[in-house]
Design a protein around this motif. Structure first.
Motif, PDB file in Angstrom:
ATOM      1  N   THR A 123      15.209  23.247 -29.815  1.00 47.55           N
ATOM      2  CA  THR A 123      16.661  23.169 -31.139  1.00 47.55           C
ATOM      3  C   THR A 123      16.848  24.961 -31.036  1.00 47.55           C
ATOM      4  O   THR A 123      17.021  25.886 -30.433  1.00 47.55           O
ATOM      5  N   PRO A 128      17.287  21.898 -37.333  1.00 48.97           N
ATOM      6  CA  PRO A 128      15.608  21.090 -36.771  1.00 48.97           C
ATOM      7  C   PRO A 128      15.773  19.722 -36.400  1.00 48.97           C
ATOM      8  O   PRO A 128      16.946  18.751 -36.334  1.00 48.97           O
ATOM      9  N   ARG A 130      14.581  16.213 -36.456  1.00 47.76           N
ATOM     10  CA  ARG A 130      14.603  15.185 -37.751  1.00 47.76           C
ATOM     11  C   ARG A 130      14.455  13.782 -37.219  1.00 47.76           C
ATOM     12  O   ARG A 130      13.959  13.177 -35.975  1.00 47.76           O
ATOM     13  N   SER A 203       8.264  25.188 -34.505  1.00 45.36           N
ATOM     14  CA  SER A 203       7.361  25.096 -35.381  1.00 45.36           C
ATOM     15  C   SER A 203       5.965  24.798 -35.205  1.00 45.36           C
ATOM     16  O   SER A 203       5.902  24.095 -33.440  1.00 45.36           O
ATOM     17  N   ASP A 235       8.121  28.161 -39.934  1.00 48.16           N
ATOM     18  CA  ASP A 235       8.274  27.764 -38.562  1.00 48.16           C
ATOM     19  C   ASP A 235       8.041  29.402 -38.164  1.00 48.16           C
ATOM     20  O   ASP A 235       8.352  30.239 -39.286  1.00 48.16           O
ATOM     21  N   GLN A 284      12.069  22.923 -34.158  1.00 46.76           N
ATOM     22  CA  GLN A 284      11.859  23.219 -35.415  1.00 46.76           C
ATOM     23  C   GLN A 284      11.233  21.986 -35.509  1.00 46.76           C
ATOM     24  O   GLN A 284      12.736  20.955 -34.969  1.00 46.76           O
ATOM     25  N   ASP A 286      12.013  19.499 -38.761  1.00 45.85           N
ATOM     26  CA  ASP A 286      11.804  18.757 -40.400  1.00 45.85           C
ATOM     27  C   ASP A 286      11.080  17.841 -40.646  1.00 45.85           C
ATOM     28  O   ASP A 286      10.849  16.680 -40.162  1.00 45.85           O
ATOM     29  N   SER A 288      10.056  17.233 -43.832  1.00 48.71           N
ATOM     30  CA  SER A 288      10.522  16.305 -45.321  1.00 48.71           C
ATOM     31  C   SER A 288      10.715  14.665 -45.383  1.00 48.71           C
ATOM     32  O   SER A 288      10.263  14.521 -46.343  1.00 48.71           O
TER      33      SER A 288
END
Length: 314
Positions: A123, A128, A130, A203, A235, A284, A286, A288
């Protein structure tokens, strides 16, 4: 719960087996290695090959859940004449055959360990991957994992069996092999390394964090037919990771601050661009969606995860 765990003797599978057993689940481990040392609490079921021809009927009877860790894994300098075909035989055809037979046997949920390589190889810093990004695998392993995901989602649509897909980045922990193990050996020897000024971000996920996420996916209603990215939620640059490993091992850090551009140039001259990408580039993720949808957070920090790598009890 009655669980079939494939790859039960592997790095992820063996750790998942212990956690499942500790939590009171009844676990059958499907393994190929006839000499694998398994937890004595496991029921062991040995199979020949993870291919479309493998019959799983007997071992699937009465199972509520399949956690599928077995795979043909990514290796450097693959010796196969046609690597993509070999990956497809196992990771696509074998996986989808298992899933179809699981659905026919009445299994309610199928958890699949995929790979962040489905998203791609790297990335831009601060951008990052997703879970809902358009997949862009670059190597044969990543392509096979994407095709397996697509096949599993079709099985889910056709049969009603719930599928959960988890894409981890690099997984580290006690007994891990590959690049992480090689890095740890270098730090243990105390050799000076020209990696003291790398400002990338990568990550990764500790094995116990990954297993905890898999446990959360067992029966969480929001997990059904979803793709989740996995990670520690922190990270690190390559420099920070090396320092963290050395600290966890109780070893001094000897990192020379050589500019990343110079290292990249040298690696290109030596034909080591792929290695340079892993050391110098960013990757990276994500997490979330994973945290919010599953009401989950990684139980261990990176510092704790690295320390657990080198504790005698682990």
């Amino acid at each position: 719960m009655e669980v079939l765990l494939t790859g039960g003797s592997g790095f992820v599978g063996s750790r998942a087996a212990k956690r499942l057993l500790d939590d009171g689940h009844r676990v059958t481990a499907a393994v190929r290695d006839s000499e694998a040392k398994l937890d004595t609490r496991l029921v062991c079921w040995r199979f020949e090959e993870l291919t479309a021809d493998q019959h799983w009927g007997a071992v699937l009877e009465g199972k509520n859940l399949v956690i599928h860790c077995a795979a043909r894994v990514h290796v450097m300098n693959d010796p196969a004449a046609n690597p993509l075909n070999e990956f497809r035989k196992v990771n696509v055809d074998g996986t989808c055959a298992l899933a179809r037979q699981a659905a026919e046997a009445g299994v309610g949920r199928f958890i699949f360990i995929s790979s962040i390589k489905v998203n791609g190889e790297g990335t831009s810093l601060g951008l990052p991957y997703r879970a809902d990004d358009i997949p862009a695998p670059e190597d044969f392993y990543g392509i096979s994992k994407l095709e397996a995901e697509q096949g599993l989602m079709k099985v889910a649509a056709d049969t009603g069996m719930e599928v959960v897909i988890v894409r981890p980045p690099l997984v580290y922990g006690p007994g891990v092999k590959g690049n992480f193990a090689s890095m740890a050996k270098l730090m243990e020897k105390g050799l000076p390394l020209p990696l003291g000024a790398i400002h990338n971000k990568r990550s990764l996920i500790g094995i116990d964090n990954l297993v905890d996420l898999l446990i959360r996916c067992i029966d969480h209603p929001a997990a059904a037919n979803q793709v989740f990215l996995a990670g520690d939620g922190e990270d690190l640059s390559t420099t920070e990771l090396l320092r963290g490993v050395a600290n966890a091992m109780g070893k001094p850090t000897r990192l020379i601050p050589v500019p990343a551009g110079l290292l990249q140039f040298g690696a290109t001259l030596l034909g080591k661009k792929a290695m340079a990408q892993r050391l110098l580039g960013s990757l990276q993720v994500d997490i979330s969606k994973t945290c919010e949808l599953l009401d989950w957070k990684p139980p261990y920090t990176v510092e704790e995860g690295l320390r657990r790598c080198f504790e005698p009890s682990h």
